[in-house]
Design a protein around this motif. Sequence first.
Motif, PDB file in Angstrom:
ATOM      1  N   MET A 135       2.261   5.144   1.942  1.00 18.98           N
ATOM      2  CA  MET A 135       1.835   4.165   2.423  1.00 18.98           C
ATOM      3  C   MET A 135       2.941   2.768   3.160  1.00 18.98           C
ATOM      4  N   GLU A 136       4.132   3.106   1.558  1.00 16.89           N
ATOM      5  CA  GLU A 136       5.236   2.311   2.288  1.00 16.89           C
ATOM      6  C   GLU A 136       6.140   2.021   3.227  1.00 16.89           C
ATOM      7  N   TRP A 137       5.588   3.895   4.149  1.00 18.75           N
ATOM      8  CA  TRP A 137       6.576   3.885   5.090  1.00 18.75           C
ATOM      9  C   TRP A 137       5.212   2.966   6.423  1.00 18.75           C
ATOM     10  N   GLY A 138       4.163   3.854   5.973  1.00 16.31           N
ATOM     11  CA  GLY A 138       3.396   3.297   7.295  1.00 16.31           C
ATOM     12  C   GLY A 138       3.178   1.562   7.848  1.00 16.31           C
ATOM     13  N   ALA A 139       2.971   1.151   6.507  1.00 16.46           N
ATOM     14  CA  ALA A 139       3.078  -0.014   6.239  1.00 16.46           C
ATOM     15  C   ALA A 139       4.122  -1.047   7.307  1.00 16.46           C
ATOM     16  N   ARG A 153      -5.431  -3.780   8.488  1.00 18.96           N
ATOM     17  CA  ARG A 153      -5.096  -2.917   9.430  1.00 18.96           C
ATOM     18  C   ARG A 153      -4.780  -1.486   8.768  1.00 18.96           C
ATOM     19  N   THR A 154      -5.168  -0.367   9.882  1.00 18.88           N
ATOM     20  CA  THR A 154      -5.345   0.950   9.153  1.00 18.88           C
ATOM     21  C   THR A 154      -4.621   1.018  10.136  1.00 18.88           C
ATOM     22  N   ILE A 155      -3.828   2.997   9.474  1.00 17.88           N
ATOM     23  CA  ILE A 155      -2.674   3.088   9.224  1.00 17.88           C
ATOM     24  C   ILE A 155      -2.472   4.338  10.028  1.00 17.88           C
ATOM     25  N   CYS A 163      -6.980   1.947   4.279  1.00 20.47           N
ATOM     26  CA  CYS A 163      -6.219   1.080   5.712  1.00 20.47           C
ATOM     27  C   CYS A 163      -5.867  -0.479   4.995  1.00 20.47           C
ATOM     28  N   ILE A 164      -4.489  -1.452   4.979  1.00 23.62           N
ATOM     29  CA  ILE A 164      -4.172  -2.224   4.789  1.00 23.62           C
ATOM     30  C   ILE A 164      -5.105  -3.762   4.068  1.00 23.62           C
ATOM     31  N   THR A 165      -4.542  -4.164   3.595  1.00 25.26           N
ATOM     32  CA  THR A 165      -5.191  -5.651   3.310  1.00 25.26           C
ATOM     33  C   THR A 165      -4.344  -6.731   2.759  1.00 25.26           C
ATOM     34  N   PHE A 166      -4.805  -7.995   2.923  1.00 23.82           N
ATOM     35  CA  PHE A 166      -3.955  -8.832   2.345  1.00 23.82           C
ATOM     36  C   PHE A 166      -3.572  -8.761   0.905  1.00 23.82           C
ATOM     37  N   ALA A 167      -5.041  -8.282   0.285  1.00 25.96           N
ATOM     38  CA  ALA A 167      -4.451  -8.155  -1.151  1.00 25.96           C
ATOM     39  C   ALA A 167      -3.572  -7.292  -1.585  1.00 25.96           C
ATOM     40  N   ASP A 168      -3.636  -6.098  -1.046  1.00 29.48           N
ATOM     41  CA  ASP A 168      -2.484  -4.960  -1.305  1.00 29.48           C
ATOM     42  C   ASP A 168      -0.906  -5.507  -1.047  1.00 29.48           C
ATOM     43  N   ALA A 389      -3.085   2.340  -7.160  1.00 36.38           N
ATOM     44  CA  ALA A 389      -4.586   1.959  -7.354  1.00 36.38           C
ATOM     45  C   ALA A 389      -5.615   2.732  -6.592  1.00 36.38           C
ATOM     46  N   LYS A 390      -5.660   2.183  -5.263  1.00 46.44           N
ATOM     47  CA  LYS A 390      -5.510   1.909  -3.906  1.00 46.44           C
ATOM     48  C   LYS A 390      -6.281   3.047  -3.616  1.00 46.44           C
ATOM     49  N   LEU A 391      -5.029   4.966  -3.785  1.00 50.26           N
ATOM     50  CA  LEU A 391      -5.333   5.918  -3.636  1.00 50.26           C
ATOM     51  C   LEU A 391      -7.067   6.392  -4.350  1.00 50.26           C
ATOM     52  N   VAL A 392      -6.595   5.879  -6.238  1.00 49.24           N
ATOM     53  CA  VAL A 392      -8.137   6.256  -6.947  1.00 49.24           C
ATOM     54  C   VAL A 392      -9.325   4.927  -6.728  1.00 49.24           C
ATOM     55  N   VAL A 393      -9.144   4.702  -6.223  1.00 46.34           N
ATOM     56  CA  VAL A 393     -10.185   3.611  -5.789  1.00 46.34           C
ATOM     57  C   VAL A 393     -10.822   3.445  -4.434  1.00 46.34           C
TER      58      VAL A 393
END
Length: 472
Positions: A135-139, A153-155, A163-168, A389-393
């Motif tokens: 996720m860090e690389w893709g972002a 934004r989908t990676i 997908c990345i959101t502002f809250a992330d 956390a994103k993976l879990v949820v």
Amino acid sequence: MTATAAEIFVVTSTGSGHLFPCTELCRRLISSGDFKTTLLLPSNLLSSLPSSFLHHPLLTIAQISPSDKPPMHESDPVQQQMGRDLEAHLSIRAADARPLCAIVDFQMAWTKHIFWKFNVPVISFFTFGASAAAMEWGAWKSEAGKIVSGEVRTIPGLPEDMCITFADLKRRPAGPQPADEPAQGRRGPPKPGDRPPWVPLIEGSIGLMFNTCRDIEGPFIDYIADQLNTPVWAVGPLLPEEYWKPSDSSVIDRQIRPPKHRSDYSLDEIIQWLDLKPRGSVLYVAFGSEVGPTAEEYPQLAGALEDSTRPFILVIQPGSGYLPHHGMDAKIGERGLIIKGWAPQLLILSHPSTGGFLSHCGWNSTVEAIGRGVPILAWPIRGDQIYNAKLVVKHLKVGYMALDGEHGSVLAMKEALVEGIEKLMSDTEARKRVAALRTKFDCGFPPTSESALDSFKNFIISQKENHFIKMV
């Protein structure tokens, strides 16, 4: 030990989240008898190792200068002394036969140049999961750091549910930490335009190793291998052998992870308290040893546990500065157990009465809960915890976020936490999904990870007679 046993160095950073996976990796490498390992660690970490580990005939401990945190700069006197200590160890080995390779926790990446001086190839080791790295690389590659509130934004190449959101990308205070902690230790995901901080640390490695398994993170492992064009081995979760016993048995932490701090409850008292609670009814609340709620947030958490009707265990970290108010014990009665200091986390998670885990989503805690079939209420604070956390949820769907990232004032937290606790503890579907994941581990250490270790062994042996090529 076989006559042809070759030596592999394993280099650990500080902190239990790094030390424990490195020790278990050593165990896995020497299990076949084809390898001997040397665990390189700061001398002040030696007391954290169980005696059963220290006395293995295929294991050597190489101590270097003590350090409470990873040295960050070449000019750091501690790093310079550590480097001299490492060179001394390698000089002794060179008189016999050079090590086959070094598996280096990427936080100790400065040691690579010393290994290279002795023509020892390096594997970079991630003690956290592949999804956070992916996720860090893709972002970074998709410039997701530039998104604004409300944008998604989908990676490309990663699951759409990640997908990345502002809250992330939003920062928040990281709670009680040493004032001299390096700034990168307090970070959230990289800022807009930043490359992941681990990228320069793995340069020159001939492969990457992750403390995870394909059953949990298959798409993310493949993504990293494709994007970085390098061998990637998922060899975890690297948890104690006792953890892989049948899922209906308890794990006694004290025997395998010597506690750093005292506890105000004995092991027997904790077991007796859990034994009196209905199956799957207890919420376990713990944040590990390095991060936690702020001084303003702790009372809101305690208030939420008071207002909830669910039985709970709350672990209060040493040094947090928080003490429950005088009326809390009277209000919660036998419904709650407040532990100040060390808590036997593996035992609590493996007890049948435990039905949920409010966690910071450190990687060890995350996989320990999933492997025991415990859903997670995620309260990530920094670094990889945010994507764990994103993976879990979002991807595994075995929990909820404790806070939505935009919950407003601290005073609004208590209501959000009460709601999150109830959602987690009453969600039978999430419980079914995490139970299904748990079955992947019913027969012990994941077969996919055993295969990855075999693949790594074959790869590194094939490099033995060749000059290693640095990864660009």
